[in-house]
Design an enzyme around this catalytic site. Structure first.
Site, mmCIF file in Angstrom:
data_model
loop_
_atom_site.group_PDB
_atom_site.id
_atom_site.type_symbol
_atom_site.label_atom_id
_atom_site.label_comp_id
_atom_site.label_asym_id
_atom_site.label_seq_id
_atom_site.Cartn_x
_atom_site.Cartn_y
_atom_site.Cartn_z
ATOM 1 N N HIS A 203 15.958 21.226 29.311
ATOM 2 C CA HIS A 203 17.033 21.026 28.349
ATOM 3 C C HIS A 203 16.691 21.699 27.007
ATOM 4 C CE1 HIS A 203 20.695 18.283 28.203
ATOM 5 N NE2 HIS A 203 20.738 18.858 27.032
ATOM 6 N N TYR B 182 28.194 15.592 32.226
ATOM 7 C CA TYR B 182 27.288 14.470 31.956
ATOM 8 C C TYR B 182 27.923 13.269 32.636
ATOM 9 C CZ TYR B 182 24.461 16.645 28.238
ATOM 10 O OH TYR B 182 23.592 17.423 27.529
ATOM 11 N N THR C 220 24.226 17.622 34.766
ATOM 12 C CA THR C 220 22.991 17.502 33.989
ATOM 13 C C THR C 220 22.500 16.066 34.055
ATOM 14 O OG1 THR C 220 23.648 19.279 32.518
ATOM 15 C CG2 THR C 220 21.951 17.767 31.703
ATOM 16 N N LYS D 140 21.060 20.049 37.230
ATOM 17 C CA LYS D 140 20.317 20.639 36.102
ATOM 18 C C LYS D 140 19.315 19.640 35.534
ATOM 19 C CE LYS D 140 21.093 22.950 31.628
ATOM 20 N NZ LYS D 140 20.922 22.014 30.520
ATOM 21 N N SER E 116 30.048 23.091 28.420
ATOM 22 C CA SER E 116 29.463 21.752 28.330
ATOM 23 C C SER E 116 30.532 20.664 28.427
ATOM 24 C CB SER E 116 28.718 21.603 27.009
ATOM 25 O OG SER E 116 28.457 20.241 26.749
HETATM 26 C C1 LIG Z 1 22.297 22.591 20.557
HETATM 27 C C2 LIG Z 1 22.168 22.459 22.029
HETATM 28 C C3 LIG Z 1 23.087 21.699 22.727
HETATM 29 C C4 LIG Z 1 22.963 21.543 24.095
HETATM 30 N N1 LIG Z 1 23.910 20.835 24.769
HETATM 31 C C5 LIG Z 1 23.836 20.742 26.124
HETATM 32 C C6 LIG Z 1 24.867 20.106 26.850
HETATM 33 O O1 LIG Z 1 25.858 19.656 26.297
HETATM 34 N N2 LIG Z 1 24.730 19.995 28.195
HETATM 35 C C7 LIG Z 1 23.637 20.501 28.858
HETATM 36 O O2 LIG Z 1 23.559 20.380 30.072
HETATM 37 N N3 LIG Z 1 22.661 21.136 28.176
HETATM 38 C C8 LIG Z 1 22.735 21.273 26.837
HETATM 39 N N4 LIG Z 1 21.767 21.961 26.161
HETATM 40 C C9 LIG Z 1 20.652 22.555 26.909
HETATM 41 C C10 LIG Z 1 21.005 23.961 27.376
HETATM 42 O O3 LIG Z 1 21.923 23.923 28.442
HETATM 43 C C11 LIG Z 1 19.788 24.717 27.895
HETATM 44 O O4 LIG Z 1 19.147 23.947 28.864
HETATM 45 C C12 LIG Z 1 18.795 25.088 26.809
HETATM 46 O O5 LIG Z 1 19.438 25.367 25.599
HETATM 47 C C13 LIG Z 1 17.990 26.282 27.247
HETATM 48 O O6 LIG Z 1 16.965 26.547 26.353
HETATM 49 P P1 LIG Z 1 17.073 27.730 25.266
HETATM 50 O O7 LIG Z 1 17.947 27.206 24.193
HETATM 51 O O8 LIG Z 1 15.664 27.894 24.839
HETATM 52 O O9 LIG Z 1 17.658 28.931 25.948
HETATM 53 C C14 LIG Z 1 21.881 22.131 24.786
HETATM 54 C C15 LIG Z 1 20.978 22.907 24.076
HETATM 55 C C16 LIG Z 1 21.108 23.090 22.717
HETATM 56 C C17 LIG Z 1 20.127 23.964 21.998
#
Ligand SMILES: Cc1cc2nc3c(=O)[nH]c(=O)nc-3n(C[C@H](O)[C@H](O)[C@H](O)COP(=O)(O)O)c2cc1C
Lengths: 394, 295
Positions: free
Chosen positions: A289, A172, A198, A265, A149
């Protein structure tokens, strides 16, 4: 009427008792999943990837646990992300297979399983070893690619030095092309094999930060709304401004800087998937997300088939949001995904047992996928197609 | 099974969960959350439940979310929203956001400050209010009743007259033909509000919008409590939404600041939902912003 209000009857007494109990610290008992045997199970006792969540729950301070668990606003989409897998049924072939081949090729990265680690923010709050441990765990689990990330708690270069498996970077974008340029050059120099941009989650709000208001009152961040890093926003609706500048034409700029595969994304409509293709994007990443962007967005799964149709095989489609079991992965692949991302599963694994937890959680998912393919009668990923499922989306 | 002290304590602790006594995550029972800490309108509802007599509260308890849960968004990406604008034009008035405080009789039932607090809170949130008795800060008359009565009111009124209580496409057409300046899709009418199985307004809106065909503005009320609910109504053809119950929750618990907070929360939610569905202004919102589901 008045008499009813002040008289003590059985009903009122029960009410009072309930109110007393609600205020009692005994209520905390209810929230402890291990109250009957107050013992944290060992890593070897984990049977499904879901088991890690309960361990993470007892290991983490409540606001940190919540941060991973929650979704935006009413969490409609958070519930729907899981529900959606119940709307897809597998229809296995009569003939099972013994040794399914799970290997795939994705944007020049060789995959032993069609599984990636979705990018997620700040791993240090989950475990003192942070992202380097996540990366080491992912590499140990059959070289699962980790997407780091943009808001990792350890710099990309340092994470990249911690192991040798495939590693991608997620950006980002900032409203500052020089800064984007610098970041993209830097991570490519440090070995990022693909760049995921993203572009959802422009203005999300998490109501569950409520928890911190009683667990650590006065803690910074409490129930304050996220405000822009650049002071008061131009709009009068208190929407932070950092991510409001997005426009498709920016991809033409980034396309020039990114020499490795470039992925978008957050796509949830066929229209946007087609626009991605017009801008020379190498893969479309279908995601809501993990339900942390727009509340009442559809589950990623229910929009996947239409997006796959719109893309028409011209570029791979990556999928995430809501996957918890191997069969979930098989369903997403059957609906046309080339690979899937796991977000929270890796976080629970890391929080529960560090690098080994990440590795084990991934290995469980890999083993479950293999079992699902065996049972469904799919000798390889090529055999996984839409005929393998019946869908009943509402 | 023998009953140990621990067992009994656990059972006791589980009681409030069973009674759903604690609706707010982490709020001590009986505590009134400072108004600035509310994070959604439903928290104001829980607070209203703490200050109102149960019977009074029952009159304004939240409606079902099921009709809104059958509508999802089709979020489009990369729409520059730096100039985010929620304003709409209605009967010559420029609204800050497509949200209007709807009419309610006898506001003093919910707060001693009644109408004055209501108007003060609405104004602080840059929101126009329609009052049941007429007046208010939105220059229209809202009529609900039979057509003959409507004709009379229309003939007598200088202000635009809205026909309220429309739930069927043919009635919407009739309203246009009788010269209504606008309609309010609403099931809050005596006899109808209590009718078991009455359709949700958001569910009948698309057919009504088709029948009206843009000839007059459509307003709607009925269970709108979140910004995303409002965005759905706009997508399905409404020009603005009348909000009542969530504001009553705010009014009951806090007076004017509660009304203001709930309105501002809904405005922010709408703004964020518009940004994340790629709609930087109200004109960009259309039918393809949402997807309707059978279940
Ligand atoms: C705590 C947390 C932080 C996240 N931070 C980011 C991030 O920094 N950048 C990003 O593109 N997606 C982020 N996501 C989304 C994840 O990349 C992903 O799309 C998502 O967690 C997938 O769903 P799942 O948790 O049900 O597998 C985050 C998700 C969670 C749960």
């Amino acid at each position: 009427m008045l008499q009813y209000r002040y008289e003590l009857n059985r009903r009122r007494a029960l009410h009072a008792l309930a109110a007393f109990a609600a205020g009692s610290p005994l209520r905390a008992f209810q929230q402890d999943p291990f109250r009957d045997h107050s013992r944290i199970p060992a890593l070897t006792e984990m049977r499904t990837a879901l088991d890690f969540e309960a361990v993470a729950f007892v290991r983490l301070p409540r606001p940190v646990f919540d941060y991973t668990a929650y979704g935006s606003d009413s969490e409609f989409t958070l519930r729907r992300n899981r529900q959606a897998f119940d709307w897809v049924e597998l229809t296995p072939h009569a003939q099972p297979v013994r040794t399914p081949d799970t290997a795939a090729q994705l944007l020049g990265t060789k995959l032993n399983y069609p599984i990636l680690l979705s990018p997620t923010a700040g791993h240090l709050q989950l475990h003192p070893d942070g992202e380097p441990a996540t990366y080491a765990g992912a590499t140990a689990a059959a070289a699962t690619p980790m997407i780091v990330s943009n808001v990792s708690s350890v710099p990309f270069e340092k994470i990249a030095g911690a192991s040798r498996g495939p590693i991608w970077f997620q950006l980002y974008p900032r409203n500052d092309s020089e800064s984007n340029h610098e970041t993209l050059e830097r991570v490519q120099g440090a070995g990022a094999q693909a760049v995921v941009v993203t572009v959802d989650q422009q203005a999300s709000f998490f109501e569950r930060i409520l928890h911190s208001r009683h667990l650590n009152p006065g803690a910074p961040g409490g129930v304050r709304r996220r405000t822009s890093s650049r002071g008061a926003p131009r709009n009068p609706y208190r929407v932070p401004e950092d991510r409001l500048f997005y426009e498709w034409k920016l991809f033409d700029e980034w396309r020039k800087i990114v020499k490795v595969p470039l992925i978008v994304k957050g796509v949830l409509t066929p229209e946007d998937a087609k626009i991605c293709l017009e801008h020379g994007i190498d893969a479309v990443y279908v995601s809501n997300h993990g339900a942390r962007s727009l509340d009442y967005a559809p589950s990623s799964l229910e929009v996947l088939p239409d997006i796959v149709d719109a893309v028409g095989g011209r570029v791979p489609v990556i999928f995430d949001s809501g996957i918890r079991r191997g069969a979930d992965i098989l369903k997403a692949l059957a609906l046309g995904a080339s690979a899937v991302g796991l977000g929270r599963i890796a976080r629970w694994g890391l929080a529960a047992y560090g690098a080994e937890g990440v590795q084990r959680a991934l290995e469980i998912m890999q083993a479950e996928l293999k079992l699902a393919m065996m049972a469904a009668g799919c000798a390889s990923l090529k055999a996984v197609n839409r005929s393998l499922v019946r869908t009943d989306f509402p | 099974m023998s009953i140990t002290r621990r067992n009994a304590a656990q059972w006791l602790a589980a009681l409030p969960g069973a009674c759903a006594a604690q609706q707010l995550i982490g709020e001590a029972p009986g505590r009134i959350t400072p108004v600035a800490e509310l994070v959604n309108s439903y928290e104001a509802e829980a607070m209203a439940g703490r200050v109102l007599h149960p019977e009074r509260f029952a009159e304004i308890a939240a409606g079902s979310r099921a009709p809104f849960d059958r509508i999802t968004f089709r979020p489009r990406l990369m729409a520059n929203s730096l100039d985010l604008d929620l304003s709409v034009e209605l009967f010559g008035v420029k609204l800050f956001a497509p949200i209007i405080a709807g009419p309610v009789a006898d506001l003093s039932r919910f707060h001693a400050g009644g109408e004055a607090e209501w108007l003060k809170g609405a104004e602080a949130a840059k929101t126009h209010a329609l009052l049941a008795a007429g007046g208010g800060t939105f220059p229209v008359a809202c009529y609900s009743g039979d057509w003959a009565g409507f004709d009379k009111v229309r003939a007598a009124s200088k202000a635009p007259v809205l026909m309220k209580g429309i739930l069927r496409a043919e009635d919407a057409k009739a309203a246009v033909e009788r010269g209504a300046s606008g309609i309010v899709v609403s099931n809050y009418r005596s006899g109808v509000a209590e009718l078991p199985g009455v359709a949700a307004t958001i569910s009948v809106l698309p057919a009504i919008a088709d029948a009206v065909g843009g000839r007059i503005p459509i307003l709607i009320d009925g269970g709108f409590a979140r910004g995303t609910d409002v965005l759905k109504a706009l997508a399905l053809g409404a020009r603005a939404v009348l909000v009542v119950r969530p504001l009553l929750w705010g009014l009951a618990a806090y007076g004017a600041p509660g009304v203001q907070q709930v309105l501002e929360l809904m405005q922010s939610e709408l703004a964020r939902a518009m940004v994340m569905s790629g709609k930087p202004n109200v004109a960009a919102i259309g039918r393809d912003t949402v997807r309707l589901h059978k279940r």
